[in-house]
Design an enzyme around this catalytic site. Structure first.
Site, short mmCIF file in Angstrom:
data_model
loop_
_atom_site.label_atom_id
_atom_site.label_comp_id
_atom_site.label_asym_id
_atom_site.label_seq_id
_atom_site.Cartn_x
_atom_site.Cartn_y
_atom_site.Cartn_z
N ASP A 1 67.20 -20.65 -17.97
CA ASP A 1 68.12 -19.51 -17.85
C ASP A 1 68.07 -18.59 -19.05
O ASP A 1 68.99 -18.49 -19.83
CB ASP A 1 69.55 -20.01 -17.60
CG ASP A 1 69.82 -21.31 -18.35
OD1 ASP A 1 68.93 -21.76 -19.10
OD2 ASP A 1 70.91 -21.85 -18.19
N HIS B 1 85.75 -0.60 -49.94
CA HIS B 1 85.89 -2.05 -50.04
C HIS B 1 85.29 -2.69 -51.29
O HIS B 1 85.72 -3.74 -51.72
CB HIS B 1 85.34 -2.75 -48.79
CG HIS B 1 83.85 -2.91 -48.76
ND1 HIS B 1 83.02 -1.94 -48.27
CD2 HIS B 1 83.05 -3.91 -49.20
CE1 HIS B 1 81.76 -2.36 -48.38
NE2 HIS B 1 81.76 -3.55 -48.95
N HIS C 1 75.89 1.73 -49.02
CA HIS C 1 76.44 0.50 -48.42
C HIS C 1 77.84 0.70 -47.85
O HIS C 1 78.05 0.52 -46.64
CB HIS C 1 76.37 -0.64 -49.43
CG HIS C 1 77.16 -1.86 -49.04
ND1 HIS C 1 76.86 -2.60 -47.92
CD2 HIS C 1 78.25 -2.44 -49.61
CE1 HIS C 1 77.73 -3.60 -47.83
NE2 HIS C 1 78.59 -3.52 -48.83
N GLU D 1 86.09 -4.57 -56.70
CA GLU D 1 85.26 -5.66 -57.21
C GLU D 1 84.18 -5.18 -58.17
O GLU D 1 83.92 -5.81 -59.18
CB GLU D 1 84.62 -6.43 -56.05
CG GLU D 1 84.28 -7.85 -56.48
CD GLU D 1 83.29 -8.54 -55.59
OE1 GLU D 1 82.99 -8.01 -54.50
OE2 GLU D 1 82.82 -9.61 -56.00
N ASP D 2 83.54 -4.06 -57.83
CA ASP D 2 82.34 -3.68 -58.58
C ASP D 2 82.49 -2.49 -59.53
O ASP D 2 81.54 -2.11 -60.18
CB ASP D 2 81.20 -3.34 -57.59
CG ASP D 2 80.78 -4.57 -56.80
OD1 ASP D 2 81.07 -5.68 -57.26
OD2 ASP D 2 80.16 -4.40 -55.74
N ASP E 1 81.12 -5.55 -43.40
CA ASP E 1 80.45 -5.64 -44.70
C ASP E 1 79.29 -6.63 -44.60
O ASP E 1 78.16 -6.35 -45.00
CB ASP E 1 81.48 -6.12 -45.74
CG ASP E 1 80.89 -6.35 -47.12
OD1 ASP E 1 79.96 -5.60 -47.50
OD2 ASP E 1 81.35 -7.29 -47.81
MN MN Z 1 80.18 -4.90 -49.65
#
Ligand code: MN
Length: 741
Positions: A274, A86, A62, A90-91, A153
C-alpha cells in the site's frame, strides 16, 4: 493523520524579501494591518545586524522564512511577528523587556516561550521523551502558539540542515523525529509532520533514504501511469453518477512512512503493497459516503481497513473516510474521502482554527478539542516526578486511539488499553472517584475491562467507593492517573494525621496527660526545626506514618512527665479481641506482626469482635479512637458503617512468626442428636491438630443437636479443612463458621 505525501505542501520556496512575506499574509487575510510585521522586521534586522547564517546569508533570512512558514499555515499576526523576532532574545542584545515595550505582552510572552525551548538541551533517548515534552510544556505556558512557532523554526532549520556539519545533522534529525514530529502529528498539522519526517529521514539515515529515493524513482514512470489510470476510473464512475465538483489526488505515500512499513515488517520496497494513496475531495458529508459506495462498487474493499473518522473525528479534529481496496492489478490502494473543509483541517490542524481576525484568540470550542494539551499542563503542575509524568505522557502522545460511545451516543477517544476508569475520569473527577465498574453495551464489567472500539460505556458509581493506589495500574490516560494520585496522596495524609493524633494522645495518656497541652509552644518549634518540619500538622502526619515515634514526642515536648511514674492502663480485652502489641516498633521488628498496615510500622492492631477475622480472610482496617487499628473482614457489615476516611489498607503478613499461635474462631455444627457424636467430631479436630478451647452442646425441641466450638486455627485453609472433616461425620447436617454476619 493522513499519510499522504504533501500535495498541499507548505511552499518550500524561500522568502527573500519582506514584501514576499506581506504578500503571503494578504493572500489569506486581505485587510491585515501589516504595521506590526514591518516593525518586527526592522527591529529584528537591526538586532541581527552583522550575524551570518552558515549558508552565508544574513541572519535575518532565517526569522523571515520562519515567519513565511507561519504565514503558510495561515496563522495570526502575533504568531508571525513572533516568528520574525524569535531569535532576538537568544542571539542578540535585545531583552524580553525590550520586546514587551515595543510589541506588547502577548508577543513578549510568545518570544519568551520560544527562547526557553531553544535553550533546552533535549535528550534523544526514547526514555527522555517525557522529560523533553514536559519541559516544552513549561516553556509554552498556556499559549500553544509557542509550539507552533517553534515547529516552524525547526522546519526552516531542517530545510537548511545541509549547511551544518555532518555530526550535527544526524543529532538534530533524530531530535526532530523524536520530539517535533510527534508534536506536529498530535496537533494535526500533517503538512508540517510529513515534511519534518522526510527531512529527518534524509539526515538521520542518509543511506536508507537515498536507496529508497532511487527505488521510488526507478518505478516512477509505471507508478504515475498507474495513478493516472486509477484517477481516470474514479472520475468516470463519479461523472456517471452525475457528481459535478470533486477533486482527486493520487501519489505515493511519503518516504518515511514507506520506510517505516519496510522496517516494521522487515520487507523490501517491492513487497510494500500500500504505497499508493488517493484522496477524493467533495463538497458535502453525504457526498463523502456516496463516493465511498462508488469506490467499493469499483474495487473490492479489504475487510477491517475501513475507518469512519467523519462520524468519529480524532482528538486532533481530523475527519475523513478511509478505505483500502484491491485496485487494478491487485495493488492495495488507500483512498481517503473528505470535504474541502475537512481537508483544510487535516493539512493545517490546530492552525486551521485560528481566527486571525480577532488577533489570534483561539475560540472556546477549538480549545476544548485540544483538551489533551490542557491535561498535560495540569499533569505537569501536579507531579514533580519526571518518571510519573513520562509514563502518562508517552501514552497520550504516541498510542493509537480507540473510539467509544457515551449512553447518549457521543463519541469519546482514548488510547488503546483504556478502561472504564479512564472513561469515568474523562466525564468528571467525582465520577472517576466513585466508579465501581461500567455497563458495556448493557453488560456489567469490572474496572479493569479494556474498552473496545465501538463500545457503549455507561459508568456505574457508588458513594462508598474511593480510589486506591491499585487503580493506577488500571488506567492509561494522564487525566485519570493524575486525579487518582492526587486523591491517594491526600487520603494517605489525612489518615496518617488521624492516626498520628490517636497515637500521640495514647502515648501522653500513659502519663495521665493530654497531647493537646504539649503540642505547641517553643519546644514544638524546636522539635520541628530539628526534624526539618515546616507545619505543625506534619508532626502528627509523621507520627501516623511511623516516621516519628510517639514516645519521642513525650521526650521532647514533656520531659517532666518522664520523671513521674508511668500509669499503666492495660485493660483486659474480653472475648475475641486480642491485643497484639503494646508499643509496637521494637516488637514488630522482633517478631513480625500478624497483620501489616500499609505505610505504617508502628501500629496497634485489634481484631473486630463482630466478624473475627483469621489469616486468609480478606480484611480491612479502621483507625479507632485511642486504640490503633481494628481489623474487620472486608465483607463485615459493620465495616461499612464506619467513616470511610478512617479506612486503611491492611494485609496478613505471610512471614509472621506469630502465626503459630493462630486465632480463635467459633464453629457451629448442626446434627442429629445421636450417641458418640461428640467423640467423632472431636476426632475431626484432632486429625487437623486443632485445639478445642471451649465446647457447648444444646439439643433443640425437634431433637437436633447444636454444637458450638471455639477452636484455634492458623488460617482459613485449615479452617476449611476441618469444616470438610466435620461434614463427613455421620449425623452432621451442617457446619458453619459463626460470626454475626
Ligand atoms: Mn531560530
Amino acid at each position: 493523520m493522513s499519510e499522504f505525501a504533501a500535495g498541499d505542501r507548505l511552499s518550500v520556496k524561500p522568502i527573500k524579501h519582506l514584501d514576499e512575506l506581506k504578500e503571503r499574509i494578504l493572500s489569506y487575510y486581505p485587510n491585515a494591518d501589516l504595521k506590526i510585521i514591518e516593525k518586527a522586521y526592522s527591529f529584528s534586522e537591526k538586532a541581527h545586524t552583522g550575524q551570518i547564517r552558515r549558508s552565508g546569508e544574513p541572519y535575518i533570512a532565517h526569522p523571515l522564512n520562519v515567519a513565511g512558514i507561519l504565514a503558510d499555515l495561515h496563522l495570526d499576526l502575533d504568531s508571525i511577528a513572533t516568528g520574525i523576532l524569535h531569535d532576538t532574545v537568544e542571539d542578540t542584545h535585545a531583552t524580553v523587556e525590550d520586546i514587551r515595550r515595543e510589541f506588547g505582552e502577548t508577543i513578549a510572552h510568545l518570544v519568551d516561550g520560544v527562547t526557553k525551548i531553544s535553550k533546552m538541551n533535549f535528550k534523544t533517548s526514547s526514555e527522555r521523551q517525557g522529560e523533553n515534552i514536559r519541559k516544552m510544556i513549561v516553556a509554552m505556558g498556556k499559549d500553544v502558539r509557542v509550539i507552533l512557532v517553534k515547529l516552524a523554526d525547526r522546519l526552516h532549520n531542517m530545510r537548511t540542515l545541509h549547511h551544518m556539519p555532518y555530526e550535527k545533522q544526524s543529532r538534530i534529525a533524530l531530535e526532530t523525529l523524536e520530539i517535533y514530529c510527534p508534536l506536529a502529528s498530535r496537533m494535526g498539522i500533517s503538512s508540517l509532520k510529513i515534511e519534518l519526517e522526510d527531512l529527518s529521514f534524509r539526515f538521520y539515515r542518509p543511506d536508507m533514504y537515498y536507496q529508497l529515493v532511487q527505488k521510488v524513482q526507478k518505478t516512477e514512470k509505471e507508478r504515475s501511469q498507474y495513478i493516472d489510470d486509477v484517477k481516470r476510473m474514479i472520475t468516470k464512475e463519479l461523472e456517471q453518477a452525475s457528481f459535478k465538483s470533486f477533486e482527486i489526488q493520487g501519489r505515493s505515500k511519503h518516504l518515511w512512512s514507506i520506510y517505516r512499513k519496510m522496517s516494521g515488517r522487515n520487507i523490501d520496497y517491492e513487497q510494500v503493497f500500500d504505497i499508493l494513496a488517493f484522496r477524493v475531495i467533495v463538497d458535502t458529508v453525504s457526498q463523502c459516503y456516496e463516493v465511498l459506495g462508488h469506490i467499493h462498487s469499483l474495487w473490492k474493499p479489504i475487510p477491517g481497513r475501513f475507518k469512519d473518522f467523519i462520524a468519529m473525528p480524532k482528538a486532533n479534529n481530523y475527519q475523513s473516510l478511509h478505505t483500502t481496496v484491491i485496485g487494478p492489478g491487485g495493488e492495495h490502494i488507500e483512498i481517503q474521502i473528505r470535504t474541502t473543509e475537512m481537508h483544510l483541517i487535516a493539512e493545517r490542524g490546530i492552525a486551521a482554527h485560528w481566527k486571525y481576525k480577532e488577533r489570534g484568540k483561539i475560540d472556546e470550542e477549538t480549545s476544548q478539542q485540544f483538551d489533551w494539551l490542557k491535561d498535560l499542563v495540569t499533569m505537569h503542575q501536579q507531579t514533580r516526578n519526571s518518571d510519573e509524568f513520562l509514563d502518562t505522557v508517552k501514552t497520550d502522545l504516541f498510542e493509537t486511539d480507540i473510539y467509544v460511545f457515551t449512553p447518549k451516543g457521543d463519541v469519546k477517544e482514548f488510547p488503546e488499553g483504556a478502561t472504564p476508569l479512564d472513561f469515568a475520569y474523562s466525564v468528571h473527577t467525582d465520577v472517576g472517584n466513585k466508579c465501581v465498574g461500567a455497563r458495556i453495551n448493557g453488560k456489567m464489567v469490572p474496572l479493569k475491562y479494556q474498552l473496545q472500539n465501538g463500545d457503549t460505556v455507561e459508568i456505574v458509581t457508588s458513594n462508598t467507593q474511593q480510589p486506591s493506589k491499585d487503580w493506577l495500574k488500571m488506567c492509561v490516560t494522564t487525566r485519570a492517573k493524575s486525579k487518582i494520585r492526587v486523591f491517594v496522596k491526600e487520603e494517605q495524609r489525612k489518615r496518617s494525621l488521624l492516626l498520628g493524633k490517636e497515637l500521640a494522645e495514647r502515648e501522653f495518656r500513659k502519663y495521665g496527660a493530654s497531647s493537646a497541652k504539649y503540642l505547641k509552644g517553643e519546644l514544638l518549634t524546636k522539635l520541628m526545626k530539628d526534624f526539618g518540619i515546616h507545619d505543625e500538622e506534619e508532626v502528627l502526619v509523621r507520627v501516623g506514618y511511623g516516621k516519628l515515634e510517639p514516645r519521642l514526642l513525650v521526650e521532647k515536648l514533656a520531659p517532666e512527665l518522664l520523671q513521674a511514674p508511668q500509669k499503666v492502663e492495660e485493660k483486659k480485652e474480653d472475648g475475641f479481641i486480642q491485643k497484639v502489641f503494646k508499643s509496637a516498633a521494637q516488637k514488630i521488628r522482633k517478631s513480625g506482626s500478624l497483620v501489616s498496615v500499609s505505610g505504617m510500622d508502628d501500629v496497634l492492631v485489634y481484631y473486630a469482635k463482630c466478624c473475627n477475622p483469621i489469616p486468609g480472610d480478606s480484611i480491612v482496617g479502621f483507625i479507632t479512637r485511642g486504640r490503633g487499628i481494628t481489623v474487620h473482614r472486608s465483607d463485615c457489615r459493620k465495616a461499612f458503617e464506619f467513616d470511610q476516611l478512617r479506612k486503611v489498607d491492611v494485609e496478613w503478613n505471610a512471614n509472621s512468626t506469630q502465626e503459630g499461635n493462630g486465632r480463635t474462631v467459633r464453629i457451629q455444627v448442626v446434627s442429629q442428636d445421636m450417641p458418640g457424636l461428640l467423640k467423632n467430631m472431636s476426632e475431626a479436630f484432632a486429625v487437623q491438630m486443632i485445639n478445642i478451647e471451649n465446647a457447648q452442646i444444646r439439643v433443640t425441641r425437634d431433637k437436633k443437636a447444636i454444637s458450638t466450638f471455639d477452636v484455634t486455627v492458623k488460617n482459613t485453609s485449615q479452617l476449611n479443612q476441618v469444616i470438610l472433616e466435620l461434614q463427613k461425620v455421620k449425623g452432621v447436617i451442617g457446619v458453619t463458621r459463626v460470626g454475626p454476619q
